[in-house]
Scaffold this motif. Structure first.
Motif, mmCIF file in Angstrom:
data_model
loop_
_atom_site.group_PDB
_atom_site.id
_atom_site.type_symbol
_atom_site.label_atom_id
_atom_site.label_comp_id
_atom_site.label_asym_id
_atom_site.label_seq_id
_atom_site.Cartn_x
_atom_site.Cartn_y
_atom_site.Cartn_z
ATOM 1 N N ALA A 1 0.824 -1.213 0.000
ATOM 2 C CA ALA A 1 0.000 0.000 0.000
ATOM 3 C C ALA A 1 0.854 1.258 0.000
ATOM 4 O O ALA A 1 0.549 2.237 -0.702
ATOM 5 C CB ALA A 1 -0.932 -0.007 1.215
ATOM 6 N N LEU A 2 1.929 1.261 0.785
ATOM 7 C CA LEU A 2 2.818 2.422 0.814
ATOM 8 C C LEU A 2 3.414 2.706 -0.559
ATOM 9 O O LEU A 2 3.703 3.861 -0.895
ATOM 10 C CB LEU A 2 3.945 2.190 1.825
ATOM 11 C CG LEU A 2 3.581 2.272 3.307
ATOM 12 C CD1 LEU A 2 4.782 1.903 4.169
ATOM 13 C CD2 LEU A 2 3.079 3.665 3.673
ATOM 14 N N ILE A 3 3.610 1.661 -1.354
ATOM 15 C CA ILE A 3 4.174 1.819 -2.700
ATOM 16 C C ILE A 3 3.091 2.183 -3.705
ATOM 17 O O ILE A 3 3.282 3.032 -4.582
ATOM 18 C CB ILE A 3 4.891 0.522 -3.112
ATOM 19 C CG1 ILE A 3 6.122 0.312 -2.235
ATOM 20 C CG2 ILE A 3 5.279 0.541 -4.582
ATOM 21 C CD1 ILE A 3 6.712 -1.065 -2.333
ATOM 22 N N ALA A 4 1.918 1.545 -3.594
ATOM 23 C CA ALA A 4 0.866 1.754 -4.590
ATOM 24 C C ALA A 4 0.225 3.127 -4.490
ATOM 25 O O ALA A 4 -0.200 3.693 -5.511
ATOM 26 C CB ALA A 4 -0.208 0.673 -4.440
ATOM 27 N N ALA B 1 9.104 4.186 -5.268
ATOM 28 C CA ALA B 1 7.732 4.559 -5.603
ATOM 29 C C ALA B 1 7.553 6.069 -5.616
ATOM 30 O O ALA B 1 6.970 6.635 -6.557
ATOM 31 C CB ALA B 1 6.760 3.919 -4.612
ATOM 32 N N TRP B 2 8.067 6.733 -4.592
ATOM 33 C CA TRP B 2 7.904 8.185 -4.547
ATOM 34 C C TRP B 2 8.756 8.878 -5.598
ATOM 35 O O TRP B 2 8.341 9.882 -6.197
ATOM 36 C CB TRP B 2 8.229 8.721 -3.145
ATOM 37 C CG TRP B 2 7.048 8.617 -2.238
ATOM 38 C CD1 TRP B 2 6.833 7.691 -1.262
ATOM 39 C CD2 TRP B 2 5.894 9.445 -2.266
ATOM 40 N NE1 TRP B 2 5.612 7.895 -0.670
ATOM 41 C CE2 TRP B 2 5.016 8.969 -1.258
ATOM 42 C CE3 TRP B 2 5.511 10.543 -3.022
ATOM 43 C CZ2 TRP B 2 3.779 9.562 -1.008
ATOM 44 C CZ3 TRP B 2 4.284 11.135 -2.781
ATOM 45 C CH2 TRP B 2 3.431 10.645 -1.784
ATOM 46 N N GLY B 3 9.944 8.348 -5.853
ATOM 47 C CA GLY B 3 10.752 8.913 -6.926
ATOM 48 C C GLY B 3 10.058 8.794 -8.271
ATOM 49 O O GLY B 3 10.046 9.736 -9.077
ATOM 50 N N THR B 4 9.450 7.639 -8.511
ATOM 51 C CA THR B 4 8.712 7.429 -9.760
ATOM 52 C C THR B 4 7.529 8.381 -9.858
ATOM 53 O O THR B 4 7.271 8.972 -10.919
ATOM 54 C CB THR B 4 8.216 5.975 -9.838
ATOM 55 O OG1 THR B 4 9.346 5.097 -9.800
ATOM 56 C CG2 THR B 4 7.429 5.740 -11.110
ATOM 57 N N ALA B 5 6.808 8.534 -8.749
ATOM 58 C CA ALA B 5 5.645 9.429 -8.750
ATOM 59 C C ALA B 5 6.060 10.870 -9.023
ATOM 60 O O ALA B 5 5.395 11.587 -9.791
ATOM 61 C CB ALA B 5 4.903 9.321 -7.420
#
Length: 669
Positions: free
Chosen positions: A220-223, A500-504
Motif C-alpha cells: 500500500a505504501l508503494i501503490a 515509488a515516490w521517486g517514480t511518482a
C-alpha cells in the motif's frame, strides 16, 4: 495552483466525508483491513447516494444528506447480519500514520498536477459535456430531485422518466448543501476527494491482492504514490470531455475487481459458500455504485474480469472432472454458468450497440467519426504510448513525455506476473484494453469501430482503464526490483518506498512539463471578458447574476445555449429554456428555437412563451467552441434579436437582457 486553493480545503474535506462516512457506517460490522475498508466504504457511499436519490424522489422528498445516512444505516444492518461470513483480511503491518501520510501526500500530489495551471477553484471546465453536468447539478439543487431515473428529463422535457446516472451530480450537490460553496468550487473539491477516497485506496487494495506474496502494508505504501503517476487516469478525463461521470465510475473499477480477487480462489476459515455470498454482496454494492456513476464503464469492468472468470473456472473444472461423480457434475455446472455469464455480458453489450447505437440503421462506416473517435495517429504510436506511459493529454491533442521509471517498473511487473502464472489473467486483461486503445486511436476500419463501439471509439475512455492494473504491475515491479537489489529487509522496504515516490515525482514533473497539466488549464481558462471558445467569461457570469435580480423567480429565461445562456440557473438562479446545447426538445421549445422571429404573425409563438412562462431573452454575441458543428439549431433567437423585436433592459456592453412585450403579461398560474 495558487493560495486561493487553500480556501477550498474545507470543501475538499467535506467531500471526502461525504464519500467515506456513509460507507464507514454501512461497513462498520465487517472485519476489514484499513485500505480495503476505505476503498469499499467510498464505493458503498456512492451506492447509498444513488439509492437515496431514487428512493426519496419517488416520494417527492427534497434530496438531502440525512437520506444517504439513513440508507447507510439500513445497509449497516445487512452487514451486521452477514458479518460472520466475511473472512478476516490480513492487516497492514505498518504504523497507521505511515499509511495516512502516504495517502494524504498522494492526494495532494494529484491536486497539484491536475490544477497546476488553474489559478482559482472558482474556475471550471468550459467544455461541451460540462454544460450538461453543471446544469444537472443546478437542477438538483433547485428542485431537489437527484434520481438517476429522471435526471435526463433536463434535456428531454416531454418525458416523465428519462434515466441518466446522477451520482457525480449528487455528490457535488451535497457538498454545496453542506458547505455553502459555489458549484464550481464544489466540483473541483469533489474531483480531488474522489481521487483521494475512491481511486487511491482502490488501486492500493488491488495492488495488495496482485502482489500478495509481499506484506500488504508495504504494498500500500508503494501503490498509493503510484496511483498519482499515470497521465491516463485521473488526469486525462479532466481535460477531455470533461467526463466527470466516467471518471467517477472508472475510479470505482479497482474495487470492483479487488472483491472477486479477494474472495476467489477460496482460502478462508469460514465456509466457502458464505464467503462467496458475502463477496457477491460487496460486489453488488460496488457495481451499483458504478451504475449510478456511469453504467457504460461496466463494459470496461467486464473486459477486465472475463479472463479472471475463465481462468479460475478452468482451474476448478479440471480436477473436478478427473474426480468424477458429483464433482464432475458440479464442475460442468460451474463451467456452464461461467461461460453463460460471459455470453450474457457479451449479449448485453451487443444489444446496446444494436438498439441504443443503432448498429444496423446505417452503415458502420458512417459512425464513430467524431473528434473523440477519429484516428489521429499510427498503431505503432499507440503501442509506444502504452509501453512508454506517454498518454494523450486531452484537449490540446499533445502527447505527454514518456515516464521512463514508471514504464520500466510496469514492464518488470508484467514480467513477474508472467513468470508467476497465477496472475496471467490480469496480464491478459491489461493487454486486451491496451489493444482496444491502440486500435481506437490508430484505425478507422469497420472491425475497429465494432470492437470499440461500447466506448464510442474514444481512446480516453479506454486508456483511463489501463492504470487500474498498471498501478499494481508497477508496484510489483518495484518490489521485485528492490528484492533483486538488496538482501536486508530494511533496505528493501525503504528502498521500495523511495523508488515509488521517486517514480511518482518524476511522472508528476513529466506531466507538468510536457502538457498534461496545461491541457487541463486550457479547458479551465476563464477570461475576464469577451468569451470566444469558452462557455462564459467573468463579465458574463456577473451579468447573469444581475439578470437573476430582474427576471421573476417563477419565469424561465430564453437564450441560445451556445452563447452561455444555459448557465443562467447556475449563476443567475433562473431556469433556462434550453439547459444544454443538445436535447430532445418538446414542441414549444422547438417552436421558439425555429420561429421566434415570427412572434408578431404566428400566434403559436406566444402560446409557447406562455406555456413555458417566458418573457425575457438573454443574448451574448459568441458561440463557445466555434458553435454547433451540425448547424445552428437556435437561429430564430438570433434572428429575433437582430431584428430588434424586443425591448433591451440591461446591458454590460457585451451581453444584453431583452423583454418580450408582444405577448402581454404572463397569465396567472
Amino acid at each position: 495552483m495558487t493560495g486561493a486553493w487553500w480556501a477550498a480545503a474545507p470543501a475538499m474535506l467535506v467531500s471526502a466525508a461525504i464519500l467515506l462516512v456513509p460507507g464507514l457506517i454501512a461497513t462498520a460490522p465487517l472485519r476489514l483491513a484499513w485500505v480495503a475498508r476505505i476503498a469499499l466504504s467510498s464505493a458503498v457511499s456512492i451506492a447509498c447516494i444513488g439509492i437515496a436519490g431514487v428512493a426519496f424522489s419517488l416520494f417527492g422528498v427534497f434530496f438531502a444528506a440525512w437520506q444517504v445516512v439513513l440508507v447507510a444505516l439500513v445497509l449497516g444492518v445487512v452487514a451486521w447480519l452477514i458479518r460472520g461470513w466475511v473472512p478476516d483480511a490480513p492487516r497492514e503491518r505498518v504504523r497507521w500514520w505511515w499509511l495516512a501520510s502516504a495517502w494524504v501526500l498522494s492526494a495532494l500530489l494529484i491536486a497539484v498536477v491536475a490544477f497546476w495551471g488553474v489559478a482559482s477553484p472558482e474556475q471550471f471546465s468550459q467544455t461541451y459535456d460540462n454544460v450538461f453536468h453543471l446544469g444537472a447539478i443546478s437542477h438538483i439543487l433547485a428542485g431537489g430531485d437527484a434520481s438517476s431515473l429522471t435526471l435526463r428529463t433536463l434535456i428531454e422535457p416531454q418525458r416523465a422518466w428519462a434515466p441518466y446516472p446522477s451520482a457525480w451530480h449528487s455528490l457535488v450537490a451535497l457538498n454545496v448543501q453542506l458547505c455553502g460553496v459555489s458549484v464550481p468550487v464544489a466540483v473541483n473539491a469533489t474531483w480531488i476527494a474522489v481521487c483521494a477516497t475512491v481511486w487511491l485506496p482502490g488501486v492500493a487494495w488491488l495492488a495488495q491482492l496482485i502482489a500478495r506474496p509481499f506484506e500488504s502494508g508495504r504494498v500500500a505504501l508503494i501503490a498509493l504514490p503510484l496511483g498519482t503517476a499515470f497521465g491516463a487516469m485521473p488526469y486525462a478525463l479532466l481535460s477531455w470531455g470533461t467526463l466527470y461521470p466516467t471518471f467517477l465510475a472508472t475510479a470505482l473499477v479497482p474495487a470492483a475487481i479487488a472483491i472477486p480477487v479477494a474472495v476467489w480462489p477460496p482460502r478462508f476459515r469460514v465456509r466457502v459458500g458464505r464467503a462467496v455470498l458475502a463477496g457477491a454482496a460487496g460486489l453488488a454494492a460496488v457495481l451499483a455504485a458504478i451504475v449510478f456513476a456511469q453504467p457504460r464503464v461496466l463494459a470496461t469492468w467486464a473486459v477486465m474480469m472475463a479472463p479472471f472468470v475463465l481462468y479460475f473456472a478452468w482451474r476448478a473444472y479440471r480436477p473436478a472432472w478427473r474426480a468424477g461423480g458429483r464433482h464432475r457434475r458440479r464442475a460442468v455446472t460451474a463451467l456452464v454458468a461461467a461461460v453463460g455469464a460471459l455470453v450474457v455480458a457479451a449479449g448485453v453489450g451487443f444489444a446496446y450497440v444494436v438498439f441504443r447505437l443503432g448498429l444496423f440503421e446505417r452503415p458502420l462506416d458512417d459512425r464513430l467519426g467524431g473528434p473523440q473517435a477519429k484516428a489521429s495517429q499510427s498503431v505503432a504510436a499507440g503501442i509506444s504510448q502504452v509501453l512508454g506511459q506517454a498518454w494523450p493529454a486531452g484537449s490540446t491533442g499533445t502527447i505527454s513525455f514518456p515516464s521512463i521509471p514508471l514504464a520500466l517498473f510496469v514492464i518488470v511487473g508484467i514480467v513477474a506476473v508472467w513468470r508467476g502464472r497465477r496472475l496471467r489473467w490480469a496480464l491478459v486483461s491489461y493487454l486486451a484494453l491496451a489493444i482496444l486503445f491502440v486500435i481506437a486511436a490508430g484505425a478507422d476500419d469497420v472491425l475497429t469501430k465494432l470492437l470499440t463501439a461500447l466506448w464510442y471509439k474514444d481512446r480516453y475512455r479506454l486508456s483511463s482503464a489501463l492504470p487500474v492494473f498498471g498501478v499494481a504491475f508497477a508496484a510489483l515491479g518495484i518490489l521485485v526490483s528492490a528484492r533483486w537489489l538488496g538482501h536486508r529487509a530494511v533496505r528493501r522496504r525503504t528502498g521500495a518506498v523511495a523508488f515509488a515516490w521517486g517514480t511518482a515525482l518524476v511522472s508528476a514533473l513529466t506531466l507538468v512539463v510536457s502538457g498534461g497539466s496545461s491541457a487541463i488549464a486550457v479547458v479551465f481558462a476563464l477570461p475576464a471578458a469577451s468569451a470566444a471558445d469558452e462557455v462564459v467569461s467573468v463579465r458574463q457570469i456577473q451579468f447573469l447574476q444581475d439578470v437573476g435580480r430582474i427576471v421573476p423567480a417563477d419565469e424561465r429565461l430564453l437564450g441560445d445555449p451556445w452563447d452561455g445562456s444555459a448557465m443562467s440557473l447556475l449563476f443567475g438562479d433562473r431556469e433556462p429554456v434550453f439547459p444544454h446545447v443538445n436535447g430532445q426538445w418538446d414542441p414549444h421549445r422547438l417552436l421558439l428555437a425555429q420561429r421566434l422571429g415570427e412572434i408578431e404573425t404566428v400566434p403559436e409563438v406566444c402560446q409557447a412563451l406562455d406555456a413555458l412562462r417566458v418573457r425575457y431573452v438573454v443574448y451574448n454575441p459568441h458561440e463557445f467552441g466555434g458553435g454547433d458543428p451540425i448547424g445552428n439549431q437556435f437561429f430564430a433567437i438570433h434572428d429575433a434579436v437582430g431584428a430588434g423585436l424586443f425591448e433591451p433592459l440591461l446591458t454590460d456592453g457585451e451581453s444584453t437582457l431583452y423583454r418580450i412585450d408582444q405577448c402581454g403579461r404572463l397569465p396567472a398560474r
